[in-house]
Motif scaffolding. Structure first.
Motif, short mmCIF file in Angstrom:
data_model
loop_
_atom_site.label_atom_id
_atom_site.label_comp_id
_atom_site.label_asym_id
_atom_site.label_seq_id
_atom_site.Cartn_x
_atom_site.Cartn_y
_atom_site.Cartn_z
N ALA A 179 0.84 -1.19 0.00
CA ALA A 179 0.00 0.00 0.00
C ALA A 179 0.87 1.24 0.00
CB ALA A 179 -0.92 0.00 1.21
N ARG A 180 0.56 2.18 -0.88
CA ARG A 180 1.26 3.46 -0.95
C ARG A 180 0.23 4.56 -1.15
NH1 ARG A 180 5.82 3.63 -5.32
NH2 ARG A 180 6.55 5.36 -4.03
N LYS A 181 0.31 5.57 -0.27
CA LYS A 181 -0.59 6.73 -0.34
C LYS A 181 -2.06 6.31 -0.36
CE LYS A 181 2.83 9.62 -2.67
NZ LYS A 181 3.14 10.46 -3.88
N GLY A 182 -2.37 5.26 0.38
CA GLY A 182 -3.75 4.83 0.53
C GLY A 182 -4.26 3.88 -0.54
N PHE A 183 -3.40 3.45 -1.46
CA PHE A 183 -3.81 2.53 -2.51
C PHE A 183 -3.12 1.18 -2.34
CE2 PHE A 183 -4.83 6.60 -4.33
CZ PHE A 183 -6.00 6.37 -5.05
N LEU A 184 -3.91 0.13 -2.26
CA LEU A 184 -3.39 -1.23 -2.17
C LEU A 184 -3.19 -1.78 -3.57
CD1 LEU A 184 -4.73 -4.10 0.08
CD2 LEU A 184 -4.52 -4.45 -2.38
N SER A 185 -2.04 -2.42 -3.79
CA SER A 185 -1.74 -3.03 -5.09
C SER A 185 -1.26 -4.46 -4.88
CB SER A 185 -0.66 -2.24 -5.83
OG SER A 185 -1.11 -0.92 -6.13
N GLU A 186 -1.71 -5.34 -5.74
CA GLU A 186 -1.26 -6.73 -5.76
C GLU A 186 -0.47 -6.96 -7.04
OE1 GLU A 186 -3.02 -11.31 -6.14
OE2 GLU A 186 -4.38 -9.58 -6.23
N TYR A 187 0.73 -7.53 -6.90
CA TYR A 187 1.56 -7.85 -8.06
C TYR A 187 1.91 -9.34 -8.05
CZ TYR A 187 2.38 -3.18 -9.96
OH TYR A 187 2.22 -1.96 -10.58
N ARG A 188 1.82 -9.96 -9.23
CA ARG A 188 2.26 -11.34 -9.40
C ARG A 188 3.06 -11.44 -10.69
NH1 ARG A 188 -2.21 -15.83 -7.82
NH2 ARG A 188 -0.27 -17.04 -7.70
N LYS A 189 4.23 -12.03 -10.57
CA LYS A 189 5.11 -12.21 -11.73
C LYS A 189 5.37 -10.89 -12.45
CE LYS A 189 3.66 -17.00 -12.34
NZ LYS A 189 3.05 -18.02 -13.23
N GLY A 190 5.52 -9.82 -11.66
CA GLY A 190 5.87 -8.52 -12.22
C GLY A 190 4.72 -7.74 -12.81
N ARG A 191 3.49 -8.25 -12.70
CA ARG A 191 2.34 -7.56 -13.27
C ARG A 191 1.28 -7.34 -12.21
NH1 ARG A 191 0.55 -10.39 -18.82
NH2 ARG A 191 -0.60 -8.41 -18.92
N GLN A 192 0.57 -6.20 -12.32
CA GLN A 192 -0.47 -5.89 -11.35
C GLN A 192 -1.66 -6.83 -11.55
OE1 GLN A 192 -1.70 -1.80 -11.22
NE2 GLN A 192 -2.59 -2.02 -9.19
N ALA A 193 -2.13 -7.39 -10.43
CA ALA A 193 -3.24 -8.34 -10.47
C ALA A 193 -4.48 -7.84 -9.75
CB ALA A 193 -2.80 -9.67 -9.87
N GLY A 194 -4.37 -6.71 -9.03
CA GLY A 194 -5.51 -6.17 -8.31
C GLY A 194 -5.14 -4.90 -7.59
N SER A 195 -6.15 -4.09 -7.27
CA SER A 195 -5.90 -2.84 -6.52
C SER A 195 -7.17 -2.42 -5.79
CB SER A 195 -5.43 -1.73 -7.45
OG SER A 195 -6.46 -1.39 -8.37
N ILE A 196 -7.00 -1.71 -4.66
CA ILE A 196 -8.11 -1.19 -3.87
C ILE A 196 -7.73 0.19 -3.35
CG2 ILE A 196 -9.51 -1.49 -1.78
CD1 ILE A 196 -9.14 -4.47 -2.01
N ASP A 197 -8.64 1.16 -3.46
CA ASP A 197 -8.47 2.46 -2.83
C ASP A 197 -8.93 2.35 -1.38
OD1 ASP A 197 -8.46 5.08 -1.99
OD2 ASP A 197 -9.61 5.87 -3.67
N LEU A 198 -7.98 2.43 -0.45
CA LEU A 198 -8.30 2.25 0.97
C LEU A 198 -8.66 3.54 1.68
CD1 LEU A 198 -5.27 -0.09 1.86
CD2 LEU A 198 -7.63 -0.82 1.43
N ARG A 199 -8.53 4.66 1.02
CA ARG A 199 -8.61 5.96 1.70
C ARG A 199 -9.97 6.24 2.32
NH1 ARG A 199 -6.72 9.80 -3.00
NH2 ARG A 199 -8.20 8.38 -4.04
N ASN A 200 -11.03 5.75 1.72
CA ASN A 200 -12.37 6.06 2.22
C ASN A 200 -13.03 4.90 2.95
OD1 ASN A 200 -12.38 8.73 1.13
ND2 ASN A 200 -12.77 7.85 -0.90
N ILE A 201 -12.23 3.93 3.36
CA ILE A 201 -12.77 2.80 4.12
C ILE A 201 -12.67 3.15 5.61
CG2 ILE A 201 -12.52 0.36 4.65
CD1 ILE A 201 -11.41 -0.06 1.85
N LYS A 202 -13.81 3.48 6.21
CA LYS A 202 -13.83 4.04 7.56
C LYS A 202 -13.30 3.08 8.63
CE LYS A 202 -17.43 7.53 6.97
NZ LYS A 202 -18.73 8.04 7.49
N GLY A 203 -13.48 1.80 8.39
CA GLY A 203 -13.05 0.82 9.40
C GLY A 203 -11.56 0.54 9.36
N LEU A 204 -10.83 1.15 8.41
CA LEU A 204 -9.39 0.88 8.27
C LEU A 204 -8.61 2.18 8.09
CD1 LEU A 204 -9.74 -2.14 5.81
CD2 LEU A 204 -9.05 -2.28 8.21
N PRO A 205 -8.64 3.07 9.09
CA PRO A 205 -7.94 4.35 8.94
C PRO A 205 -6.44 4.23 9.22
CG PRO A 205 -8.97 4.26 11.09
CD PRO A 205 -9.36 2.99 10.37
N GLY A 206 -5.62 4.95 8.44
CA GLY A 206 -4.21 5.06 8.76
C GLY A 206 -3.35 3.97 8.16
#
Length: 465
Positions: A269-296
């Motif tokens: 996670a960087r700057k509130g964005f979660l990224s998943e990488y497999r074999k050098g390629r992005q496989a998924g992402s989530i914007d965590l910034r507005n998820i109230k149950g997971l601050p910080g």
């Protein structure tokens, strides 16, 4: 209940009769063992006696002459700073010493599993900070996805109290170092290591012993997948030990400090964005910034670890993201309890050490900080990077004056009691500020536990709204 296997007809002793001890005693009896129980507390012994367990003083010389095994509750030391006398007696007489976690792993697989299309699996989570939230988040995601899932261990139910899992069921365990250090069997399907910071050092004779206790979860049983936070040297070392090569995707590396590159499997996670990488390629992402149950940032690390664990169980990124948004968080862990006139009130009573308090302080800006209590080793200097977020500190605890002297550069008011601290913070808070309880200390000078401290904070806040 998980009946303990391989103990039929044996005399088995249980030391410590709290929740896990009594649970182990019941499961042993269900497995055919004759259980002998002991606790220093007369009240605990009386409760066990009422349930039909034989009471035997295990601290006496010769107590283990006819006993095959000793089951020890987590809070009882078996080595450092010195072993409990009953444990020492057992070891001298060659009696096997185990705990309820070891009993669980040796007994989890039952004969009925032959009829399952998908064998049940165990996800075990350990680490210094965030393991409760990570465990609860994994459980929540799986539950929202319609899976048969149970939460146990340090959170939820006792490990031997759970129901035998159904076809494809998942058991999520939160395990402390007290539990992993002694278990004779540790064989999770997925093992998660969140992070490491100094804690329980007297129990483990230093940081190396503490890490060794955590490492056993990975080294003893060899999980199919290992999710490992690599932002500390110990996690990086552990990931290196578990992986056979850079592209070995049995190890999923997790970070909130940097982008993770390479041919393997990683979640960061960087700057509130979660990224998943497999074999050098992005496989998924989530914007965590507005998820109230997971601050910080610290909760973003928890989210990365939970995401990785759920991906190993076959869930899609979209299913995980949807469940993240409905996660309410755990009590006493960055818990938003109220918001009024632009002021937020957050209960992080679980921040009992400097590292967890630092993460809480980094999660919010313009903080009215309620802190203090029974200070742990090492002082408060590590909090310096986040003190710029603190508008004012309101110090509680019997040693509030001494505690406040370490908060260099921070305006501090010695309040001693929670009532006075909340009253002062609420009267001075401005729109856009956060009144945060993150004590950076244990609670035992004023409260039985951190839960009672957090409940007091909640009550004081709500009574004034």
């Amino acid at each position: 209940m998980i009946e303990v296997q391989g103990v039929s007809g044996q005399r088995v002793a249980v030391l410590g009769l709290g929740r896990s001890g009594l649970s182990a005693a019941r499961a042993l009896r269900a497995g055919g063992a004759q259980v002998l129980a002991w606790d220093d507390s007369p009240e605990a012994r009386e409760k066990a006696l009422e349930e039909g367990f034989e009471i035997k003083d295990l601290t006496r010389d010769g107590a283990f002459g006819d006993i095959a095994m000793l089951i020890v509750s987590p809070g009882i030391p078996h080595l450092y700073p010195q072993p409990n006398k009953a444990v020492a007696n057992a070891l001298r007489e060659g009696v096997a010493v185990d705990n309820d976690i070891g009993l669980f792993f040796r007994s989890f697989a039952a004969a009925g599993w032959a009829a399952h299309d998908v064998p049940p699996r165990v996800v075990a989570v350990t680490g210094s900070n965030g393991k409760s939230t990570t465990s609860a988040l994994i459980h929540h995601v799986l539950q929202e996805a319609g899976k048969d899932v149970q939460l146990a261990g340090n959170i939820g139910r006792g490990v031997l109290d759970i129901d035998p899992p159904e076809d494809g069921g998942v058991v999520v365990l939160e395990l402390s170092s007290y539990q992993t250090e002694l278990a004779r069997a540790l064989t999770p399907d997925v093992a998660v290591f969140t992070n490491l910071s100094a804690d329980h050092l007297d129990r483990h004779a230093g940081l190396g012993g503490y890490f060794a206790a955590k490492r056993r979860l990975f080294a003893e049983g060899g999980p199919d997948r290992a999710v490992i936070g690599v932002d500390e040297a110990e996690g990086l070392f552990l990931a290196g030990q578990m992986a056979e090569a850079p592209g070995d995707d049995r190890v999923i590396r997790v970070s909130v400090n940097r982008k993770l590159a390479g041919p393997g499997w990683s979640v960061f996670a960087r700057k509130g964005f979660l990224s998943e990488y497999r074999k050098g390629r992005q496989a998924g992402s989530i914007d965590l910034r507005n998820i109230k149950g997971l601050p910080g940032e610290h909760n973003h690390q928890n989210a990365c670890a939970a995401y990785a664990a759920c991906r190993t169980l076959g869930l899609s990124p979209k299913v995980i993201e949807r469940a993240f948004h409905s996660f309410a968080g755990l009590p006493h862990r960055s818990q938003l309890i109220a918001e009024k006139d632009g002021v937020k009130f957050v209960n992080d009573s679980k921040a009992t050490n400097v590292d967890s308090a630092l993460k809480a302080l980094k999660a919010f800006g313009k903080i009215r900080w309620i802190c203090g209590g029974l200070e742990k080793e090492g002082g408060l200097s590590a909090l310096a990077p986040a003190l710029e977020n603190v508008t004012k500190a309101y110090v509680i605890g019997r040693e509030a004056a001494e505690f406040s002297l370490q908060l260099e550069g921070v305006k501090a008011e010695i309040c001693t009691t929670m009532a006075r601290a909340v009253e002062a913070a609420m009267s001075e808070a401005q729109p856009g500020e956060t009144v945060l309880l993150a004590p950076a200390a244990a609670s035992f000078d004023q409260y039985d536990n951190f839960e009672k401290r957090g409940e007091d904070f909640i009550e004081e806040v709500r009574s004034r709204l």
